[in-house]
Design a protein around this motif. Structure first.
Motif, PDB file in Angstrom:
ATOM      1  N   GLN A   1       3.230  10.378 -15.602  1.00  0.00           N
ATOM      2  CA  GLN A   1       3.033  10.916 -16.949  1.00  0.00           C
ATOM      3  C   GLN A   1       4.397  11.070 -17.597  1.00  0.00           C
ATOM      4  N   LYS A   2       4.517  10.615 -18.828  1.00  0.00           N
ATOM      5  CA  LYS A   2       5.814  10.623 -19.510  1.00  0.00           C
ATOM      6  C   LYS A   2       5.778  11.579 -20.700  1.00  0.00           C
ATOM      7  N   THR A   3       6.782  12.462 -20.747  1.00  0.00           N
ATOM      8  CA  THR A   3       6.989  13.326 -21.902  1.00  0.00           C
ATOM      9  C   THR A   3       8.284  12.887 -22.583  1.00  0.00           C
ATOM     10  N   ASP A   4       8.740  13.640 -23.557  1.00  0.00           N
ATOM     11  CA  ASP A   4       9.952  13.267 -24.285  1.00  0.00           C
ATOM     12  C   ASP A   4      11.186  13.236 -23.395  1.00  0.00           C
ATOM     13  N   ASP A   5      11.220  14.069 -22.350  1.00  0.00           N
ATOM     14  CA  ASP A   5      12.446  14.177 -21.546  1.00  0.00           C
ATOM     15  C   ASP A   5      12.227  14.002 -20.044  1.00  0.00           C
ATOM     16  N   ALA A   6      11.043  13.558 -19.616  1.00  0.00           N
ATOM     17  CA  ALA A   6      10.809  13.422 -18.178  1.00  0.00           C
ATOM     18  C   ALA A   6       9.689  12.432 -17.897  1.00  0.00           C
ATOM     19  N   VAL A   7       9.754  11.843 -16.692  1.00  0.00           N
ATOM     20  CA  VAL A   7       8.667  11.009 -16.179  1.00  0.00           C
ATOM     21  C   VAL A   7       8.224  11.648 -14.871  1.00  0.00           C
ATOM     22  N   GLN A   8       7.051  12.241 -14.877  1.00  0.00           N
ATOM     23  CA  GLN A   8       6.568  13.007 -13.729  1.00  0.00           C
ATOM     24  C   GLN A   8       5.543  12.203 -12.938  1.00  0.00           C
ATOM     25  N   PRO A   9       5.760  12.018 -11.622  1.00  0.00           N
ATOM     26  CA  PRO A   9       4.756  11.299 -10.831  1.00  0.00           C
ATOM     27  C   PRO A   9       3.505  12.149 -10.616  1.00  0.00           C
ATOM     28  N   VAL A  10       2.349  11.528 -10.808  1.00  0.00           N
ATOM     29  CA  VAL A  10       1.070  12.194 -10.556  1.00  0.00           C
ATOM     30  C   VAL A  10       0.567  11.831  -9.168  1.00  0.00           C
ATOM     31  N   SER A  11       0.652  10.546  -8.835  1.00  0.00           N
ATOM     32  CA  SER A  11       0.246  10.079  -7.507  1.00  0.00           C
ATOM     33  C   SER A  11       0.988   8.799  -7.176  1.00  0.00           C
ATOM     34  N   ILE A  12       1.213   8.568  -5.897  1.00  0.00           N
ATOM     35  CA  ILE A  12       1.814   7.321  -5.416  1.00  0.00           C
ATOM     36  C   ILE A  12       1.022   6.891  -4.190  1.00  0.00           C
ATOM     37  N   GLN A  13       0.473   5.677  -4.244  1.00  0.00           N
ATOM     38  CA  GLN A  13      -0.470   5.248  -3.226  1.00  0.00           C
ATOM     39  C   GLN A  13      -0.109   3.874  -2.657  1.00  0.00           C
ATOM     40  N   ASP A  14      -0.154   3.762  -1.322  1.00  0.00           N
ATOM     41  CA  ASP A  14      -0.048   2.454  -0.673  1.00  0.00           C
ATOM     42  C   ASP A  14      -1.408   1.772  -0.704  1.00  0.00           C
ATOM     43  N   ILE A  15      -1.448   0.520  -1.136  1.00  0.00           N
ATOM     44  CA  ILE A  15      -2.668  -0.285  -1.116  1.00  0.00           C
ATOM     45  C   ILE A  15      -2.403  -1.458  -0.185  1.00  0.00           C
ATOM     46  N   LEU A  16      -2.966  -1.411   1.005  1.00  0.00           N
ATOM     47  CA  LEU A  16      -2.666  -2.413   2.023  1.00  0.00           C
ATOM     48  C   LEU A  16      -3.110  -3.801   1.584  1.00  0.00           C
ATOM     49  N   TYR A  17      -2.309  -4.815   1.947  1.00  0.00           N
ATOM     50  CA  TYR A  17      -2.685  -6.192   1.639  1.00  0.00           C
ATOM     51  C   TYR A  17      -3.951  -6.575   2.394  1.00  0.00           C
ATOM     52  N   PRO A  18      -4.866  -7.283   1.740  1.00  0.00           N
ATOM     53  CA  PRO A  18      -6.080  -7.742   2.422  1.00  0.00           C
ATOM     54  C   PRO A  18      -5.868  -9.089   3.107  1.00  0.00           C
ATOM     55  N   PHE A  19      -4.621  -9.383   3.453  1.00  0.00           N
ATOM     56  CA  PHE A  19      -4.260 -10.640   4.129  1.00  0.00           C
ATOM     57  C   PHE A  19      -2.918 -10.412   4.823  1.00  0.00           C
ATOM     58  N   PRO A  20      -2.564 -11.241   5.803  1.00  0.00           N
ATOM     59  CA  PRO A  20      -1.270 -11.090   6.484  1.00  0.00           C
ATOM     60  C   PRO A  20      -0.111 -11.287   5.507  1.00  0.00           C
ATOM     61  N   PHE A  21       0.926 -10.465   5.650  1.00  0.00           N
ATOM     62  CA  PHE A  21       2.076 -10.583   4.762  1.00  0.00           C
ATOM     63  C   PHE A  21       2.818 -11.892   4.988  1.00  0.00           C
ATOM     64  N   GLU A  22       3.254 -12.502   3.890  1.00  0.00           N
ATOM     65  CA  GLU A  22       4.149 -13.648   3.923  1.00  0.00           C
ATOM     66  C   GLU A  22       5.026 -13.561   2.678  1.00  0.00           C
ATOM     67  N   PHE A  23       6.245 -14.074   2.764  1.00  0.00           N
ATOM     68  CA  PHE A  23       7.189 -13.902   1.664  1.00  0.00           C
ATOM     69  C   PHE A  23       6.739 -14.589   0.375  1.00  0.00           C
ATOM     70  N   ASN A  24       5.956 -15.662   0.486  1.00  0.00           N
ATOM     71  CA  ASN A  24       5.502 -16.370  -0.709  1.00  0.00           C
ATOM     72  C   ASN A  24       4.044 -16.071  -1.031  1.00  0.00           C
ATOM     73  N   MET A  25       3.565 -14.889  -0.635  1.00  0.00           N
ATOM     74  CA  MET A  25       2.148 -14.569  -0.789  1.00  0.00           C
ATOM     75  C   MET A  25       1.692 -14.613  -2.246  1.00  0.00           C
ATOM     76  N   ILE A  26       2.588 -14.283  -3.181  1.00  0.00           N
ATOM     77  CA  ILE A  26       2.228 -14.257  -4.591  1.00  0.00           C
ATOM     78  C   ILE A  26       1.962 -15.676  -5.110  1.00  0.00           C
ATOM     79  N   LEU A  27       2.470 -16.689  -4.414  1.00  0.00           N
ATOM     80  CA  LEU A  27       2.279 -18.068  -4.838  1.00  0.00           C
ATOM     81  C   LEU A  27       1.021 -18.693  -4.236  1.00  0.00           C
TER      82      LEU A  27
END
Length: 298
Positions: free
Chosen positions: A20-46
């Motif tokens: 959440q962003k106000t005039d003078d701060a950016v406050q985190p509300v939540s931070i979540q890990d979302i596990l990959y539904p496939f084995p990691f590889e460096f070119n996975m985005i491709l």
């Protein structure tokens, strides 16, 4: 109060930050890990086969947490880009500078120049008539992949940054970067250590070290320490050759920093400051301390 989403990538998951962003701060509300539904590889985005799986998992999380349609910024891993430095006199004609930079880019890789988005950064150094430029290249098909994943997941993407810039935004927000000093941020993951180097408060270089080691005979933390010491030796050598540049190095670490690693840092007289959401913002209950997912929303 405006709400934003930030996304970054690790070896095991996408990290999604809700802020959440106000005039003078950016406050985190939540931070979540979302596990990959496939084995990691460096070119996975491709890999198009990953698009639907990744988009579905992100979309489910957004829907279940009422986060659809929030503006989203994405921090891409630096290993998806290439860095090039070009040394040019500062008093050259602008047309000559442009032609030389084009030549530098075209000779960096066998791929055709139109396949890349080229981003010119602030120059890294200027001494009299000597000036050195830094620019990064990222394949346009990577950006197209991100666009497709975002569309399938109903993400409202407003900007895409590389994580060298995301980290710098974080350092500046918390006054951790000093213009006359030099910083190295070691981003530590399960399979790799990335080093982001900032000289005189500006991005200078990036390196990726793969953690190839025998788990039975080698210690993970000791291997990370070995990489960090090697990188420090390299950068100190660079600094020793540069006139009028402060030799002091400020060291930072992020992500997988264990108690054993902290003890090794102390034992080897390494003053390494850990970067984490909890340490900086005194928040609890987050599943991740990933600074890039938060930093990209700043």
């Amino acid at each position: 109060m405006e709400e934003f989403l930030g996304i970054s990538f690790t070896n095991r998951s996408i990290v999604l930050a809700h802020t959440q962003k106000t005039d003078d701060a950016v406050q985190p509300v939540s931070i979540q890990d979302i596990l990959y539904p496939f084995p990691f590889e460096f070119n996975m985005i491709l890999n198009p086969e990953n698009f639907d799986l990744l988009a579905e998992r992100i979309g489910d999380y957004l829907s279940n947490n009422d986060l659809n349609d929030k503006p989203c910024a994405i921090s891409l891993p630096m290993h998806l880009a290439q860095v090039k430095r070009a040394a040019l006199p500062s008093d050259l004609d602008e047309r000559i500078v442009q032609k030389h930079l084009q030549w530098e880019v075209e000779n960096l890789n066998a791929r055709a120049l139109p396949e890349y988005k080229v981003v010119k950064l602030d120059h890294s150094f200027m001494f009299g008539t000597y000036q050195e430029y830094v620019f990064v290249l990222i394949q346009k098909k990577i950006l197209e992949s991100i666009k497709q994943i975002a569309q399938k997941a109903s993400l409202n993407v407003s900007k895409v940054l590389l994580d060298f810039d995301t980290i710098l935004k974080y350092l500046r927000r918390f006054d951790l970067v000093e213009a006359h000093k030099n910083q190295i941020v070691f981003q530590i993951d399960a399979f790799q250590v990335n080093a982001f180097i900032y000289l005189n408060g500006l991005f200078f270089d990036y390196s990726l070290h793969t953690l190839a080691y025998d788990a039975e005979s080698e210690n993970y933390e000791a291997k990370v320490l070995e990489i960090i010491q090697s990188e420090l030796e390299r950068i100190r050598s660079v600094l020793s050759q540069l006139p009028q540049v402060d030799q002091e190095l400020q060291l930072f670490s992020s992500r997988l920093v264990t108690n054993q690693m902290r003890k090794l840092f102390e034992k080897n007289n390494l003053n390494v400051q850990e970067l984490s959401i909890g340490a900086q913002l005194k928040e609890a209950g987050f599943s991740s301390n990933n600074i890039e997912a938060y930093g990209v929303t700043l």
